[in-house]
Enzyme design. Structure first.
Site, mmCIF file in Angstrom:
data_model
loop_
_atom_site.group_PDB
_atom_site.id
_atom_site.type_symbol
_atom_site.label_atom_id
_atom_site.label_comp_id
_atom_site.label_asym_id
_atom_site.label_seq_id
_atom_site.Cartn_x
_atom_site.Cartn_y
_atom_site.Cartn_z
ATOM 1 N N LYS A 1 0.949 -0.970 -0.077
ATOM 2 C CA LYS A 1 0.058 0.045 -0.012
ATOM 3 C C LYS A 1 0.835 1.423 0.229
ATOM 4 C CE LYS A 1 -4.455 1.367 0.248
ATOM 5 N NZ LYS A 1 -5.517 0.560 -0.779
ATOM 6 N N THR B 1 -3.936 -5.143 0.828
ATOM 7 C CA THR B 1 -3.539 -3.968 1.057
ATOM 8 C C THR B 1 -4.158 -2.840 1.909
ATOM 9 O OG1 THR B 1 -4.354 -2.747 -1.135
ATOM 10 C CG2 THR B 1 -2.301 -3.916 -1.269
ATOM 11 N N ARG C 1 31.077 31.344 -9.631
ATOM 12 C CA ARG C 1 29.835 31.278 -10.479
ATOM 13 C C ARG C 1 29.003 31.057 -9.352
ATOM 14 N NH1 ARG C 1 29.614 24.564 -11.976
ATOM 15 N NH2 ARG C 1 30.423 23.793 -9.785
ATOM 16 N N GLN D 1 31.438 17.709 -6.845
ATOM 17 C CA GLN D 1 32.039 16.259 -6.409
ATOM 18 C C GLN D 1 32.625 16.576 -5.190
ATOM 19 O OE1 GLN D 1 31.717 17.518 -9.490
ATOM 20 N NE2 GLN D 1 31.747 15.767 -11.065
ATOM 21 N N HIS E 1 21.363 25.460 -12.819
ATOM 22 C CA HIS E 1 22.083 26.351 -13.340
ATOM 23 C C HIS E 1 21.313 28.039 -13.585
ATOM 24 C CE1 HIS E 1 24.726 23.171 -14.487
ATOM 25 N NE2 HIS E 1 23.575 22.560 -15.190
#
Length: 295
Positions: A11, A58, A177, A229, A257
């Site tokens: 469920k 369920t 940036r 990263q 971005h």
């Protein structure tokens, strides 16, 4: 010749709201969750022979979640998910594993006239606290905790350069940036042999979630990021260092971005490089950076 190679059912999207009333203090606490349950076990004949005698309906799963929410604490969600998952494995001998997923939706207490209001709340963000608890017969309970949908942005303090340049590369290298992402951060706990072991760890679950959130936010803000990263790896290292019972940490960070807009066409207006102030937020395509760091 064919065979049923995998089967599970359950469920999903069970909506649960629980209120805790402190009559002495005159205050209330609220918790709202979305719960999903999946069962695995000796259920093959329900698929291959139309044998419903092995089926826990369920709707029964939904009812069980509500009853257990009444009988037990729903916070922290790691405990409640483990209670629900263990119930199905302990109650139905042909069910050998139960997976419970919980999404906790934020309700933050209002401040009214400078004081915390006793029973009024607001949703101050779309990020959620998520849990997956899997109870497996003969093994114990595996718990994975997570922060999901935490949207963060910083307007400077991020760079990206030194990447592979070839005939396909057009992205310019930048030393400064905008960096924005929607954080999905998870951590896997060492397997708990029994439900009692989960109960014994209850104080650690909230501490770990608060630490992971604080580490994520502070590292994002303070790190002079050379790449997504490297920043996410630093986050993983720190979480593992402060939560000893966690065996692995994972992050999934999509790039949000923001592109400079060249406005030189309008009377030579400068809006690129060091003169950039107006940007165009982008929806897609986007970078997607993921990692798992383990002990």
């Amino acid at each position: 010749m064919v065979n049923l190679s995998a089967a599970r059912y359950g469920k999903d999207n069970i909506r649960v709201y629980k209120v805790y009333r402190n009559k002495e203090a005159g205050t209330q606490e609220v918790v709202e969750m979305t719960v999903g349950v999946l069962l695995l076990g000796d259920i093959e004949t329900s698929y291959t022979q139309a044998d419903n005698s092995v089926v826990v309906a369920t709707d029964t799963m939904k009812n069980t979640v509500y009853v257990l929410a009444k009988q037990h604490p729903v916070s922290p969600p790691e405990l409640f998910g483990s209670i629900v998952a263990s119930h199905f494995v302990d109650t139905y001998k042909h069910i050998h594993s139960a997976q419970v997923k919980i999404i906790v939706h934020k309700w933050t207490r209002m401040t009214v006239e400078g004081k915390p209001h006793p029973h009024s709340f607001f949703r101050d963000g779309a990020d959620t606290r998520n849990v997956e608890a899997v109870a497996t017969e003969g093994k114990g309970v595996d718990v994975h905790s997570a922060i999901a949908g935490l949207l963060v942005l910083k307007s400077t303090g991020s760079a990206f350069h030194g990447f592979i340049r070839d005939e396909y590369a057009t992205l310019p290298e930048v030393s400064d940036r905008i960096l924005s992402t929607e954080v999905d951060c998870g951590w896997a706990w060492e397997t708990f042999p029994t439900l009692k072991d989960v109960e014994a760890a209850v104080p650690k679950f909230d501490d770990a979630w608060n630490s992971a959130r604080q580490i994520t936010i502070e590292t994002f803000a303070k790190d002079e990021s050379a790449s997504v990263q490297n920043t996410m790896y630093k986050m993983c290292e720190q979480i593992l260092s402060v939560v000893p019972l966690v065996k692995a940490v994972d992050y999934s960070l999509p790039n949000k971005h923001y592109f400079e807009i060249d406005l030189s066409w309008h009377k030579g207006l400068k809006n690129t490089g060091k003169d950039a102030e107006v940007y165009a937020p982008q929806s897609d395509p986007n970078g997607l950076i993921q990692c798992t760091v383990s002990r």
